[in-house]
Design a protein around this motif. Structure first.
Motif, PDB file in Angstrom:
ATOM      1  N   GLU A 216      47.099   4.783  51.485  1.00  0.00           N
ATOM      2  CA  GLU A 216      47.930   6.025  52.126  1.00  0.00           C
ATOM      3  C   GLU A 216      47.197   7.260  51.973  1.00  0.00           C
ATOM      4  OE1 GLU A 216      51.326   7.398  50.525  1.00  0.00           O
ATOM      5  OE2 GLU A 216      51.145   9.100  51.834  1.00  0.00           O
ATOM      6  N   CYS A 217      46.862   7.879  53.039  1.00  0.00           N
ATOM      7  CA  CYS A 217      46.210   9.358  53.322  1.00  0.00           C
ATOM      8  C   CYS A 217      46.421   9.934  54.529  1.00  0.00           C
ATOM      9  CB  CYS A 217      44.839   9.256  52.626  1.00  0.00           C
ATOM     10  SG  CYS A 217      44.054  10.897  52.526  1.00  0.00           S
ATOM     11  N   VAL A 218      46.854  10.776  54.972  1.00  0.00           N
ATOM     12  CA  VAL A 218      47.009  11.575  56.208  1.00  0.00           C
ATOM     13  C   VAL A 218      46.468  12.915  56.322  1.00  0.00           C
ATOM     14  CG1 VAL A 218      48.741  12.176  57.938  1.00  0.00           C
ATOM     15  CG2 VAL A 218      48.735   9.920  56.675  1.00  0.00           C
TER      16      VAL A 218
ATOM     17  N   ASN B 135      47.910  13.747  50.048  1.00  0.00           N
ATOM     18  CA  ASN B 135      47.577  12.570  49.257  1.00  0.00           C
ATOM     19  C   ASN B 135      46.105  12.455  49.042  1.00  0.00           C
ATOM     20  OD1 ASN B 135      50.077  12.391  47.995  1.00  0.00           O
ATOM     21  ND2 ASN B 135      50.975  11.007  49.619  1.00  0.00           N
ATOM     22  N   ALA B 136      45.690  11.994  47.898  1.00  0.00           N
ATOM     23  CA  ALA B 136      44.224  11.590  47.813  1.00  0.00           C
ATOM     24  C   ALA B 136      44.057  10.172  47.344  1.00  0.00           C
ATOM     25  CB  ALA B 136      43.645  12.628  46.935  1.00  0.00           C
TER      26      ALA B 136
ATOM     27  N   LEU C 138      44.262   9.559  42.646  1.00  0.00           N
ATOM     28  CA  LEU C 138      43.168   8.972  41.897  1.00  0.00           C
ATOM     29  C   LEU C 138      41.785   9.415  42.599  1.00  0.00           C
ATOM     30  CD1 LEU C 138      42.277   7.499  39.446  1.00  0.00           C
ATOM     31  CD2 LEU C 138      42.483   5.220  40.850  1.00  0.00           C
ATOM     32  N   GLY C 139      41.798   9.795  44.085  1.00  0.00           N
ATOM     33  CA  GLY C 139      40.900  10.108  44.938  1.00  0.00           C
ATOM     34  C   GLY C 139      40.300  11.474  44.558  1.00  0.00           C
ATOM     35  N   LEU C 140      41.255  12.366  43.872  1.00  0.00           N
ATOM     36  CA  LEU C 140      40.800  13.731  43.443  1.00  0.00           C
ATOM     37  C   LEU C 140      39.641  13.481  42.541  1.00  0.00           C
ATOM     38  CD1 LEU C 140      44.289  15.205  42.449  1.00  0.00           C
ATOM     39  CD2 LEU C 140      42.863  15.681  44.557  1.00  0.00           C
ATOM     40  N   LEU C 141      39.470  12.489  41.730  1.00  0.00           N
ATOM     41  CA  LEU C 141      38.275  12.378  40.869  1.00  0.00           C
ATOM     42  C   LEU C 141      37.088  11.994  41.472  1.00  0.00           C
ATOM     43  CD1 LEU C 141      39.974  10.640  37.763  1.00  0.00           C
ATOM     44  CD2 LEU C 141      39.718  13.010  38.139  1.00  0.00           C
ATOM     45  N   SER C 142      37.374  11.480  42.727  1.00  0.00           N
ATOM     46  CA  SER C 142      36.015  11.156  43.462  1.00  0.00           C
ATOM     47  C   SER C 142      35.621  12.276  44.231  1.00  0.00           C
ATOM     48  CB  SER C 142      36.406  10.186  44.479  1.00  0.00           C
ATOM     49  OG  SER C 142      36.800   8.783  43.826  1.00  0.00           O
TER      50      SER C 142
END
Ligand SMILES: [Zn+2]
Ligand SMILES: [Zn+2]
Length: 306
Positions: free
Chosen positions: A40-42, A55-56, A94-98
């Motif tokens: 999920e991400c919008v 969200n990330a 978790l995507g923030l770290l990417s």
């Protein structure tokens, strides 16, 4: 207001790497005519220039690449003005770290979600490579604040956080007493048009405050993780009920389909769909039932214009 669904699945995605449930098995074999879903991400924007991510997800890199509106317009640039977190689950942050390639980030989150992600997290140091790499802004319940990027320029959108019954992320369970900031929904309000998006991708129940929020919304995204409370148990995939994982099931007595009966919303969309959910089967009886109730099922690439 433009809304782009970059990812519609719950944690694990669809199919999930270690899952051989009927849905995951059938989409791999081609028996199920459906498209895979990322987590999920919008993305939301008023002007199509500056975008706000809800969200990330761990798949954020490919999600951005698959969405031309989010591509850089200069040698070092991103149209992503800020990222909002609705809870601290890893499929949401978790995507923030990417996004560690030395780019200043603005992140809106509750105090609890902010602390849960940064405290004692040695990996967070990758987002502290230079002063000001991350600017955290606090989402406090029932306060409407202007959304903006680092330059502080008005975006035409405001955000209001609404507490939603939830739980801490699995890796922080037992770490701290319960806090209403653990899980929120957000209302994004576009000033020019007056349109309101209510975004609740995880919720263990529909509270009266949430219901009042939905009544005022032009579009609601709601937690579609599980169809049934015992979905994972009956498939032999786990021992937890949906409710124990803080997800109100869609179907059945007291499910969200029933909770929304009588709530007048022009557009209702289930998102954060778990790979086990029969709603992912286009011809299932469950799918027909939600569609008869006026619901749509989110998918990667879905666009909504309010
Ligand atoms: Zn999730
Ligand atoms: Zn599965």
């Amino acid at each position: 207001m433009r809304i782009k669904v970059l990812g519609a699945a719950a944690g694990g995605g669809f199919p999930q790497w270690n899952c051989g449930c009927p849905n995951c098995r059938d989409i791999r074999s081609g028996v199920l005519a459906a498209k895979p879903l990322t987590q999920e991400c919008v993305a939301v924007s008023a002007d199509g220039e500056r975008w706000f991510l809800l969200n990330a997800s761990p798949e954020i890199r490919s999600q951005i690449e698959n969405c031309p509106a989010l591509h850089p317009r200069e040698p070092r640039h991103s149209p992503i003005a800020a990222i909002l977190l609705t809870n601290g689950d890893l499929d949401h942050c978790l995507g923030l770290l990417s996004l560690r390639e030395s780019h200043p980030l603005v992140i809106y989150a509750t105090e609890r979600v902010h602390r849960g992600f940064t405290e004692g997290n040695v990996l967070y140091r990758t987002l502290q490579r230079f002063p000001g790499q991350v600017t955290w802004r606090t989402l406090a319940a029932d306060e409407e604040t202007e959304l903006s990027g680092l330059d502080g320029q008005a975006s035409g959108l405001t955000v209001e956080a609404i507490a939603a019954p939830g739980k801490p992320p699995v890796h922080l369970e037992g770490n701290a007493p319960p806090d209403p900031g653990e899980n929120i929904g957000v209302v994004i309000h576009e000033r020019r048009t007056g349109k309101r998006l209510a975004y609740f991708s995880a919720a263990a129940a529909v509270t009266p405050a949430m219901r009042a929020t939905f009544e005022r919304a032009d579009c609601v995204f709601f937690d579609g993780t599980f169809w049934a409370g015992d979905e994972l148990i009956s498939l032999g995939l786990g021992d937890k009920r949906a409710e124990e994982m803080a997800h109100l099931p869609v179907g059945g007595e007291g499910g969200s389909l029933q909770a929304f009966a009588g709530v007048r919303v022009p557009k209702k969309i289930y998102i954060h769909i778990n790979n086990t959910n029969p709603l992912l089967r286009p011809r299932s009886a469950e799918r027909r039932q939600v569609e008869a109730g006026g619901w749509e099922i989110a998918y990667d690439g879905m666009e909504v214009n309010l």
